[in-house]
Design a protein around this motif. Structure first.
Motif, PDB file in Angstrom:
ATOM      1  N   ALA A 172      19.148  57.296  90.793  1.00 29.96           N
ATOM      2  CA  ALA A 172      17.966  57.076  89.946  1.00 29.96           C
ATOM      3  C   ALA A 172      18.200  57.577  88.526  1.00 29.96           C
ATOM      4  CB  ALA A 172      16.766  57.786  90.560  1.00 29.96           C
ATOM      5  N   LEU A 173      19.352  57.226  87.950  1.00 32.49           N
ATOM      6  CA  LEU A 173      19.643  57.624  86.573  1.00 32.49           C
ATOM      7  C   LEU A 173      19.232  56.514  85.608  1.00 32.49           C
ATOM      8  CD1 LEU A 173      23.195  59.205  86.804  1.00 32.49           C
ATOM      9  CD2 LEU A 173      21.052  60.374  86.427  1.00 32.49           C
ATOM     10  N   HIS A 174      18.677  56.916  84.489  1.00 28.85           N
ATOM     11  CA  HIS A 174      18.382  55.970  83.428  1.00 28.85           C
ATOM     12  C   HIS A 174      19.692  55.586  82.757  1.00 28.85           C
ATOM     13  CE1 HIS A 174      17.060  54.683  79.396  1.00 28.85           C
ATOM     14  NE2 HIS A 174      16.021  54.195  80.057  1.00 28.85           N
ATOM     15  N   GLY A 175      19.801  54.364  82.259  1.00 24.96           N
ATOM     16  CA  GLY A 175      21.048  53.852  81.692  1.00 24.96           C
ATOM     17  C   GLY A 175      21.578  54.629  80.510  1.00 24.96           C
ATOM     18  N   LYS A 176      20.685  55.218  79.718  1.00 27.43           N
ATOM     19  CA  LYS A 176      21.136  55.938  78.525  1.00 27.43           C
ATOM     20  C   LYS A 176      20.845  57.425  78.599  1.00 27.43           C
ATOM     21  CE  LYS A 176      20.948  51.941  75.643  1.00 27.43           C
ATOM     22  NZ  LYS A 176      21.640  51.556  74.490  1.00 27.43           N
ATOM     23  N   SER A 177      20.693  57.924  79.785  1.00 26.49           N
ATOM     24  CA  SER A 177      20.412  59.358  79.931  1.00 26.49           C
ATOM     25  C   SER A 177      21.680  60.174  79.699  1.00 26.49           C
ATOM     26  CB  SER A 177      19.865  59.643  81.333  1.00 26.49           C
ATOM     27  OG  SER A 177      20.868  59.417  82.299  1.00 26.49           O
ATOM     28  N   ARG A 178      21.494  61.486  79.510  1.00 24.05           N
ATOM     29  CA  ARG A 178      22.638  62.371  79.314  1.00 24.05           C
ATOM     30  C   ARG A 178      23.568  62.347  80.508  1.00 24.05           C
ATOM     31  NH1 ARG A 178      19.344  67.483  77.978  1.00 24.05           N
ATOM     32  NH2 ARG A 178      18.002  66.515  76.451  1.00 24.05           N
TER      33      ARG A 178
ATOM     34  N   ARG B 126      27.462  61.357  80.696  1.00 24.11           N
ATOM     35  CA  ARG B 126      28.472  62.278  81.240  1.00 24.11           C
ATOM     36  C   ARG B 126      29.338  61.580  82.283  1.00 24.11           C
ATOM     37  NH1 ARG B 126      25.876  67.487  83.672  1.00 24.11           N
ATOM     38  NH2 ARG B 126      27.938  67.737  84.551  1.00 24.11           N
ATOM     39  N   LEU B 127      28.703  60.815  83.164  1.00 21.86           N
ATOM     40  CA  LEU B 127      29.450  60.075  84.175  1.00 21.86           C
ATOM     41  C   LEU B 127      30.388  59.049  83.540  1.00 21.86           C
ATOM     42  CD1 LEU B 127      26.786  59.428  86.945  1.00 21.86           C
ATOM     43  CD2 LEU B 127      28.870  60.773  87.164  1.00 21.86           C
ATOM     44  N   HIS B 128      29.875  58.359  82.536  1.00 24.93           N
ATOM     45  CA  HIS B 128      30.692  57.348  81.864  1.00 24.93           C
ATOM     46  C   HIS B 128      31.902  57.982  81.169  1.00 24.93           C
ATOM     47  CE1 HIS B 128      31.799  53.733  79.756  1.00 24.93           C
ATOM     48  NE2 HIS B 128      31.778  54.404  78.612  1.00 24.93           N
ATOM     49  N   SER B 129      31.673  59.065  80.441  1.00 24.21           N
ATOM     50  CA  SER B 129      32.799  59.697  79.736  1.00 24.21           C
ATOM     51  C   SER B 129      33.798  60.297  80.719  1.00 24.21           C
ATOM     52  CB  SER B 129      32.304  60.737  78.740  1.00 24.21           C
ATOM     53  OG  SER B 129      31.582  61.745  79.388  1.00 24.21           O
ATOM     54  N   ALA B 130      33.322  60.782  81.862  1.00 24.59           N
ATOM     55  CA  ALA B 130      34.243  61.296  82.881  1.00 24.59           C
ATOM     56  C   ALA B 130      35.098  60.166  83.444  1.00 24.59           C
ATOM     57  CB  ALA B 130      33.467  61.989  83.996  1.00 24.59           C
ATOM     58  N   GLN B 131      34.483  59.009  83.649  1.00 22.60           N
ATOM     59  CA  GLN B 131      35.229  57.843  84.150  1.00 22.60           C
ATOM     60  C   GLN B 131      36.269  57.389  83.135  1.00 22.60           C
ATOM     61  OE1 GLN B 131      35.121  56.167  87.147  1.00 22.60           O
ATOM     62  NE2 GLN B 131      36.878  55.078  86.320  1.00 22.60           N
ATOM     63  N   VAL B 132      35.899  57.350  81.872  1.00 19.07           N
ATOM     64  CA  VAL B 132      36.828  56.951  80.813  1.00 19.07           C
ATOM     65  C   VAL B 132      37.997  57.928  80.739  1.00 19.07           C
ATOM     66  CG1 VAL B 132      37.044  56.703  78.306  1.00 19.07           C
ATOM     67  CG2 VAL B 132      35.106  55.696  79.484  1.00 19.07           C
ATOM     68  N   ARG B 133      37.703  59.218  80.850  1.00 18.82           N
ATOM     69  CA  ARG B 133      38.753  60.236  80.814  1.00 18.82           C
ATOM     70  C   ARG B 133      39.712  60.064  81.992  1.00 18.82           C
ATOM     71  NH1 ARG B 133      40.226  65.225  82.726  1.00 18.82           N
ATOM     72  NH2 ARG B 133      41.175  66.614  81.212  1.00 18.82           N
ATOM     73  N   ASP B 134      39.178  59.850  83.191  1.00 18.77           N
ATOM     74  CA  ASP B 134      40.032  59.652  84.355  1.00 18.77           C
ATOM     75  C   ASP B 134      40.931  58.422  84.190  1.00 18.77           C
ATOM     76  OD1 ASP B 134      39.074  61.888  85.598  1.00 18.77           O
ATOM     77  OD2 ASP B 134      37.871  60.820  87.103  1.00 18.77           O
ATOM     78  N   ASP B 135      40.372  57.344  83.666  1.00 17.74           N
ATOM     79  CA  ASP B 135      41.163  56.134  83.440  1.00 17.74           C
ATOM     80  C   ASP B 135      42.275  56.390  82.425  1.00 17.74           C
ATOM     81  OD1 ASP B 135      39.521  54.813  85.201  1.00 17.74           O
ATOM     82  OD2 ASP B 135      38.341  53.788  83.645  1.00 17.74           O
ATOM     83  N   ARG B 136      41.943  57.110  81.352  1.00 17.81           N
ATOM     84  CA  ARG B 136      42.941  57.412  80.326  1.00 17.81           C
ATOM     85  C   ARG B 136      44.067  58.277  80.882  1.00 17.81           C
ATOM     86  NH1 ARG B 136      42.549  61.787  77.047  1.00 17.81           N
ATOM     87  NH2 ARG B 136      40.329  61.879  77.504  1.00 17.81           N
TER      88      ARG B 136
ATOM     89  N   THR C 162      32.000  65.766  88.092  1.00 16.80           N
ATOM     90  CA  THR C 162      30.788  65.484  87.335  1.00 16.80           C
ATOM     91  C   THR C 162      29.713  64.889  88.241  1.00 16.80           C
ATOM     92  OG1 THR C 162      32.148  65.052  85.395  1.00 16.80           O
ATOM     93  CG2 THR C 162      29.885  64.297  85.304  1.00 16.80           C
ATOM     94  N   ARG C 163      30.116  63.950  89.099  1.00 13.50           N
ATOM     95  CA  ARG C 163      29.164  63.335  90.027  1.00 13.50           C
ATOM     96  C   ARG C 163      28.548  64.390  90.947  1.00 13.50           C
ATOM     97  NH1 ARG C 163      28.864  57.932  91.962  1.00 13.50           N
ATOM     98  NH2 ARG C 163      30.740  57.535  90.767  1.00 13.50           N
ATOM     99  N   LYS C 164      29.397  65.317  91.425  1.00 11.39           N
ATOM    100  CA  LYS C 164      28.922  66.369  92.313  1.00 11.39           C
ATOM    101  C   LYS C 164      27.927  67.286  91.586  1.00 11.39           C
ATOM    102  CE  LYS C 164      30.668  69.974  95.351  1.00 11.39           C
ATOM    103  NZ  LYS C 164      31.865  70.690  95.800  1.00 11.39           N
ATOM    104  N   ALA C 165      28.234  67.641  90.338  1.00 14.03           N
ATOM    105  CA  ALA C 165      27.348  68.523  89.573  1.00 14.03           C
ATOM    106  C   ALA C 165      26.005  67.851  89.299  1.00 14.03           C
ATOM    107  CB  ALA C 165      28.015  68.921  88.265  1.00 14.03           C
ATOM    108  N   ILE C 166      26.041  66.567  88.955  1.00 21.72           N
ATOM    109  CA  ILE C 166      24.793  65.844  88.677  1.00 21.72           C
ATOM    110  C   ILE C 166      23.979  65.685  89.962  1.00 21.72           C
ATOM    111  CG2 ILE C 166      23.837  63.619  87.941  1.00 21.72           C
ATOM    112  CD1 ILE C 166      26.172  63.485  85.930  1.00 21.72           C
ATOM    113  N   ALA C 167      24.651  65.395  91.080  1.00 17.60           N
ATOM    114  CA  ALA C 167      23.951  65.249  92.354  1.00 17.60           C
ATOM    115  C   ALA C 167      23.310  66.564  92.774  1.00 17.60           C
ATOM    116  CB  ALA C 167      24.920  64.768  93.432  1.00 17.60           C
ATOM    117  N   LYS C 168      23.971  67.674  92.519  1.00 18.83           N
ATOM    118  CA  LYS C 168      23.423  68.991  92.858  1.00 18.83           C
ATOM    119  C   LYS C 168      22.174  69.273  92.027  1.00 18.83           C
ATOM    120  CE  LYS C 168      24.952  73.754  93.267  1.00 18.83           C
ATOM    121  NZ  LYS C 168      26.038  74.684  93.002  1.00 18.83           N
ATOM    122  N   LYS C 169      22.225  68.897  90.748  1.00 26.56           N
ATOM    123  CA  LYS C 169      21.091  69.114  89.851  1.00 26.56           C
ATOM    124  C   LYS C 169      19.894  68.237  90.242  1.00 26.56           C
ATOM    125  CE  LYS C 169      20.888  67.504  85.492  1.00 26.56           C
ATOM    126  NZ  LYS C 169      21.259  67.340  84.083  1.00 26.56           N
TER     127      LYS C 169
END
Length: 179
Positions: free
Chosen positions: A22-28, A32-42, A8-15
């Protein structure tokens, strides 16, 4: 282990042309990064639970693998298997007695003492009802067990049996149900 966050980080960095800071705290993208982190932890937590649950069976397979290798990769008689099962069941007895002796009179049992007592009693009950182990009376299975390298997936290729204290041998499936 889990790589969702990195992908996810790679895809966002490419975009964003490599600028992920420079991401806003509540941006899409931040969600996405937060949910990916939660999934990895789970997923890591689930994997750790699975490893912890599978550890006793892997240790049991290693114990009987050593027995087979000491015997020269030859099948064993039921009496020798029963003796080794008895040794496996009572492997914690010395430590339990030592912990029990160090406790002062009148004091409650320590957590370690309770844990050892539960382990020994569970193994004794399993030995009475039918001890679950690889079939050590068949040449092909003994050869397979001798080559066991420590992985869970390898254990599925072995034939497993339940041997009771009375000496009855019943074929069983892997992984065991209710152990």
């Amino acid at each position: 282990m889990a790589k969702t966050l990195e992908k996810t980080r790679k895809a966002i960095a490419k975009k964003r042309n490599g600028n992920i800071d420079a991401l806003h705290g509540k941006s899409r993208d931040s969600r996405r990064l937060h949910s990916a982190q939660v999934r990895d932890d789970r997923l890591e937590k689930i994997a750790e639970t699975r490893r912890k649950r599978d550890k006793p069976l892997l240790a049991r397979a290693r114990f009987f693998q050593q027995l087979v290798q000491e015997n020269g990769d030859k099948p064993l008689e039921l009496e020798a298997i029963q003796a080794k099962i008895h040794e496996f069941v009572h492997q914690h007895d010395e430590e339990y007695e030592e912990v029990k002796k160090t406790r002062r009179p009148g004091r409650p049992a320590s957590a370690r003492e309770d844990l050892l007592k539960m382990k020994v009693s569970a193994l004794e009950k399993e030995h009475r009802d039918g001890f679950y182990l690889p079939d050590l009376t068949v040449e092909a299975n003994v050869q397979l067990l001798s080559r066991f390298e420590g992985s869970w997936s390898y254990l599925t290729s072995l034939a497993w049996v339940k041997i009771s204290a009375a000496g009855t041998v019943k074929p069983s499936n892997f992984p065991p149900q209710g152990l």
